[in-house]
Design a protein around this motif. Structure first.
Motif, PDB file in Angstrom:
ATOM      1  N   THR A  53       0.825  -1.216   0.000  1.00 43.02           N
ATOM      2  CA  THR A  53       0.000   0.000   0.000  1.00 43.02           C
ATOM      3  C   THR A  53       0.857   1.262   0.000  1.00 43.02           C
ATOM      4  O   THR A  53       0.448   2.300  -0.514  1.00 43.02           O
ATOM      5  CB  THR A  53      -0.966  -0.004   1.207  1.00 43.02           C
ATOM      6  N   GLY A  54       2.066   1.180   0.554  1.00 39.99           N
ATOM      7  CA  GLY A  54       2.973   2.323   0.518  1.00 39.99           C
ATOM      8  C   GLY A  54       3.318   2.748  -0.890  1.00 39.99           C
ATOM      9  O   GLY A  54       3.534   3.940  -1.167  1.00 39.99           O
ATOM     10  N   SER A  55       3.337   1.782  -1.808  1.00 36.81           N
ATOM     11  CA  SER A  55       3.644   2.085  -3.209  1.00 36.81           C
ATOM     12  C   SER A  55       2.540   2.900  -3.867  1.00 36.81           C
ATOM     13  O   SER A  55       2.796   3.661  -4.806  1.00 36.81           O
ATOM     14  CB  SER A  55       3.867   0.777  -3.988  1.00 36.81           C
ATOM     15  N   LEU A  56       1.308   2.743  -3.393  1.00 35.88           N
ATOM     16  CA  LEU A  56       0.197   3.543  -3.918  1.00 35.88           C
ATOM     17  C   LEU A  56       0.298   4.993  -3.473  1.00 35.88           C
ATOM     18  O   LEU A  56      -0.050   5.920  -4.204  1.00 35.88           O
ATOM     19  CB  LEU A  56      -1.140   2.974  -3.433  1.00 35.88           C
ATOM     20  N   LEU A  57       0.798   5.194  -2.268  1.00 38.01           N
ATOM     21  CA  LEU A  57       0.849   6.531  -1.686  1.00 38.01           C
ATOM     22  C   LEU A  57       1.975   7.393  -2.232  1.00 38.01           C
ATOM     23  O   LEU A  57       1.804   8.593  -2.471  1.00 38.01           O
ATOM     24  CB  LEU A  57       1.004   6.417  -0.161  1.00 38.01           C
ATOM     25  N   ILE A  58       3.162   6.800  -2.402  1.00 38.22           N
ATOM     26  CA  ILE A  58       4.357   7.626  -2.582  1.00 38.22           C
ATOM     27  C   ILE A  58       4.403   8.473  -3.855  1.00 38.22           C
ATOM     28  O   ILE A  58       4.929   9.593  -3.803  1.00 38.22           O
ATOM     29  CB  ILE A  58       5.653   6.793  -2.433  1.00 38.22           C
ATOM     30  N   PRO A  59       3.864   8.040  -5.011  1.00 38.32           N
ATOM     31  CA  PRO A  59       3.938   8.938  -6.172  1.00 38.32           C
ATOM     32  C   PRO A  59       3.188  10.252  -5.943  1.00 38.32           C
ATOM     33  O   PRO A  59       3.673  11.330  -6.312  1.00 38.32           O
ATOM     34  CB  PRO A  59       3.297   8.125  -7.304  1.00 38.32           C
TER      35      PRO A  59
ATOM     36  N   ASP B  98       4.932   0.635 -17.529  1.00 42.19           N
ATOM     37  CA  ASP B  98       5.684  -0.301 -16.693  1.00 42.19           C
ATOM     38  C   ASP B  98       5.629   0.098 -15.228  1.00 42.19           C
ATOM     39  O   ASP B  98       5.436  -0.742 -14.340  1.00 42.19           O
ATOM     40  CB  ASP B  98       7.147  -0.382 -17.149  1.00 42.19           C
ATOM     41  N   PHE B  99       5.800   1.398 -14.960  1.00 42.65           N
ATOM     42  CA  PHE B  99       5.840   1.817 -13.562  1.00 42.65           C
ATOM     43  C   PHE B  99       4.479   1.634 -12.886  1.00 42.65           C
ATOM     44  O   PHE B  99       4.408   1.225 -11.724  1.00 42.65           O
ATOM     45  CB  PHE B  99       6.307   3.271 -13.436  1.00 42.65           C
ATOM     46  N   CYS B 100       3.400   1.918 -13.619  1.00 42.46           N
ATOM     47  CA  CYS B 100       2.058   1.661 -13.066  1.00 42.46           C
ATOM     48  C   CYS B 100       1.886   0.183 -12.738  1.00 42.46           C
ATOM     49  O   CYS B 100       1.305  -0.177 -11.702  1.00 42.46           O
ATOM     50  CB  CYS B 100       0.978   2.106 -14.048  1.00 42.46           C
ATOM     51  N   GLU B 101       2.405  -0.678 -13.600  1.00 46.60           N
ATOM     52  CA  GLU B 101       2.323  -2.117 -13.342  1.00 46.60           C
ATOM     53  C   GLU B 101       3.125  -2.513 -12.110  1.00 46.60           C
ATOM     54  O   GLU B 101       2.695  -3.351 -11.318  1.00 46.60           O
ATOM     55  CB  GLU B 101       2.791  -2.915 -14.553  1.00 46.60           C
ATOM     56  N   TRP B 102       4.292  -1.901 -11.923  1.00 47.31           N
ATOM     57  CA  TRP B 102       5.097  -2.236 -10.736  1.00 47.31           C
ATOM     58  C   TRP B 102       4.393  -1.787  -9.461  1.00 47.31           C
ATOM     59  O   TRP B 102       4.444  -2.487  -8.439  1.00 47.31           O
ATOM     60  CB  TRP B 102       6.487  -1.619 -10.834  1.00 47.31           C
ATOM     61  N   ILE B 103       3.740  -0.627  -9.505  1.00 45.42           N
ATOM     62  CA  ILE B 103       2.959  -0.184  -8.340  1.00 45.42           C
ATOM     63  C   ILE B 103       1.881  -1.212  -8.027  1.00 45.42           C
ATOM     64  O   ILE B 103       1.682  -1.620  -6.869  1.00 45.42           O
ATOM     65  CB  ILE B 103       2.318   1.198  -8.593  1.00 45.42           C
TER      66      ILE B 103
END
Length: 302
Positions: free
Chosen positions: A40-46, A157-162
């Motif tokens: 969930t941290g990956s959703l927040l940080i951008p 790609d970055f959206c997929e990694w998130i």
């Protein structure tokens, strides 16, 4: 000096982390050179890296199960009541077995939600800055952790990694990418403090979406499905403790200042249930907790 923000995994409890981050950024004036998230941290940080606190608050306060699962393995009964309970969606799980799938549910809607709310223009703007945004994923094929920086990938790609970072298998999608199979970053690095230090951070704010010590006995699931969730939580707690211990050692060796923010109380027994009303409340609790802790730290320095 390089300052980093690290946000652990924690599913719906990410709303609490958002509140903590809002206080640190808007009231304490913290500016981050490195932001690293797991799950969930990956959703927040951008969004935090862009300073879009209000936008990410709206995302977390409006998200629901339909925003995340195209096939949900759960049924929530007695919604928005003190007696809210979670049971298996037997029909959806059975359909997954019939299709020969390896997961109980599918979460492709979450990828759509990420793309809708983190636009190409925002990605391009963020990539052009000096800020480094990194998401954590678990490579199940090689049994290893991988860190994916925005600097190294294009938008899709970055959206997929998130998305991959958030996929808590076997309840969410198992993703094959570049010939490898991937899942939730929390399985291998739930609190990636050491990675922030390895990337040059000299001070790290760490938001950990668990209590520092267990405050009350856990309720163990009454069926095999919910028991599996509880077992995973036990294993992830051990990963979390290991990550924090390693992070503290790395910080001590490199003279890095660590500021740890735990949840003061247990927020939920099942962080895979996304109740937007509760998440709004957790966000505000995170803000107040960070405010109180900051004031306490200031008093101690005087």
């Amino acid at each position: 000096m390089m300052r980093a923000l690290v946000i652990s995994g924690g599913g719906s409890k990410g709303a609490f982390a958002g509140g903590v981050a809002q206080y640190l950024m808007q009231e304490n004036g913290c500016k981050y050179d490195i932001l690293i998230g797991s799950s969930t941290g990956s959703l927040l940080i951008p969004h935090l890296a862009l300073g879009e606190v209000n936008k990410i608050y709206n995302i977390y306060s409006n998200v629901n199960m339909r925003s995340i699962f195209d096939i949900s393995p759960f049924v929530v009964k007695h919604k928005n009541t003190p007696n809210e309970t979670v049971t298996i969606n037997h029909m959806n799980v059975f359909k997954q077995f019939l299709k020969g799938k390896r997961t109980f549910g599918e979460s492709h809607k979450l990828l759509e939600y990420i793309r809708e709310n983190f636009t190409l223009a925002e990605f391009t703007l963020l990539k052009s800055t000096a800020c480094e945004v990194v998401v954590t994923v678990t490579n199940l094929t090689t049994n290893s952790v991988e860190y994916k920086s925005i600097k190294d990938f294009d938008y899709d790609d970055f959206c997929e990694w998130i998305w991959i970072s958030c996929n808590y298998i076997p309840f969410m999608s198992l993703v094959t990418k570049n010939g490898f199979e991937y899942g939730d970053g929390g399985f291998s690095s739930l609190v990636p403090i050491r990675e922030a230090i390895n990337r040059g951070a000299t001070e790290v704010d760490v938001i950990i979406l668990e209590t520092e010590v267990q405050t009350k006995p856990r309720k163990i699931g009454k069926n095999p499905f919910l028991l599996m969730i509880d077992l995973f939580q036990t294993l992830l707690t051990q990963v979390e403790k290991h990550n924090i211990t390693i992070g503290k050692l790395a910080a001590k060796n490199k003279n890095v200042k660590l500021n740890l923010y735990y949840t003061p109380t247990q927020l939920t027994d099942n962080a895979l249930i996304f109740n937007h009303e509760k998440m709004k409340d957790w966000w505000h609790k995170g803000y107040e907790y960070a405010k109180n802790k900051s004031e306490l730290m200031s008093d101690n320095l005087q």
